[in-house]
Design a protein around this motif. Sequence first.
Motif, short mmCIF file in Angstrom:
data_model
loop_
_atom_site.label_atom_id
_atom_site.label_comp_id
_atom_site.label_asym_id
_atom_site.label_seq_id
_atom_site.Cartn_x
_atom_site.Cartn_y
_atom_site.Cartn_z
N VAL A 186 1.16 6.93 5.95
CA VAL A 186 0.57 7.57 4.77
C VAL A 186 0.02 6.53 3.81
N LEU A 187 0.72 5.41 3.66
CA LEU A 187 0.23 4.34 2.80
C LEU A 187 -1.14 3.88 3.25
N LEU A 188 -1.28 3.68 4.55
CA LEU A 188 -2.56 3.24 5.09
C LEU A 188 -3.61 4.34 4.98
N GLN A 189 -3.28 5.51 5.47
CA GLN A 189 -4.26 6.58 5.61
C GLN A 189 -4.79 7.08 4.27
N GLN A 190 -3.91 7.25 3.32
CA GLN A 190 -4.29 7.92 2.07
C GLN A 190 -4.56 6.95 0.92
N HIS A 191 -3.90 5.81 0.91
CA HIS A 191 -3.95 4.97 -0.29
C HIS A 191 -4.67 3.63 -0.12
N LEU A 192 -4.75 3.10 1.08
CA LEU A 192 -5.33 1.76 1.27
C LEU A 192 -6.63 1.77 2.07
N LEU A 193 -6.60 2.36 3.26
CA LEU A 193 -7.77 2.29 4.13
C LEU A 193 -9.03 2.95 3.56
N LYS A 237 -12.99 9.55 1.79
CA LYS A 237 -13.15 9.73 0.36
C LYS A 237 -14.46 9.09 -0.08
N ARG A 238 -15.08 9.71 -1.06
CA ARG A 238 -16.31 9.13 -1.61
C ARG A 238 -16.00 7.86 -2.37
N LEU A 239 -16.77 6.83 -2.12
CA LEU A 239 -16.60 5.56 -2.84
C LEU A 239 -17.70 5.44 -3.89
N PHE A 240 -17.34 4.88 -5.03
CA PHE A 240 -18.26 4.81 -6.13
C PHE A 240 -18.78 3.39 -6.39
N ARG A 241 -18.52 2.49 -5.43
CA ARG A 241 -19.17 1.18 -5.46
C ARG A 241 -19.06 0.56 -4.07
#
Length: 241
Positions: A186-193, A237-241
């Motif tokens: 979950v750390l990788l999938q949702q918060h870091l990658l 997720k959409r990235l804003f930069r």
Amino acid sequence: MSSNTQPLTPSALTQSSISNIDFVEYQGLARILHHSLIRYPEADFIKGLKECDVAGSWPEFNQRTENSTGRKLLQGFLQQWPNETDTAQAEKALITLKLDYGQLFFGPGEPTAVPQGSVYLCEEQLINDRTTVELMDFYRAHGVELQLDYKQPIDHIGLFFAVLDQSFGRLQTEVDNQALIRFVQVLLQQHLLPWATRCCELAVEHANSDFYRGLALLTSDFLLQLQQDFQVLAIDKRLFR
């Protein structure tokens, strides 16, 4: 979240790829990346990387281009690092490297490769935004405590590697700990990658030294390897930069 972004069940994962991971090695890599990314470089640290031949001993994994190029750049930089007997040259080299770290990850001014995840994930591109709070709640729910040198956002890419360092250390003796495996997933999938690869891309683009250019490539490659090993796909997720 679509079903194809869900990680495999921990039991299936354990039977396939987890048993093949050298968690001692992975812990060492995570620790190097933590210390390299979280603070300004110091001469003793660079000297230690050179003496331990970190670039030469870095695993090749699946021989991706990021890996081979990153190792080559890092090795070339460390081989040319001045001996401490050449005081003037060593001080000049360290100042140059510190300036590179500052413009990439710290400032003054806005860093070119901001190391905090919320800046990429939130439209306002603010530090300590909504995704930082979500990560804080995730850590609190799993009893994760971070030892910080100074107050800073917890979604700094260097701090993620500190958490992975701790997790890989435990997995050396708790390889069947399904809750811990799921935590890493979950750390990788949702918060870091979802954002870290973009941070690495910007670091490669803007680095003025082969040290940080090589490290950024090796960081990106290590993240790809972790994604493969823990069989997760980053949430889109959409990235804003």
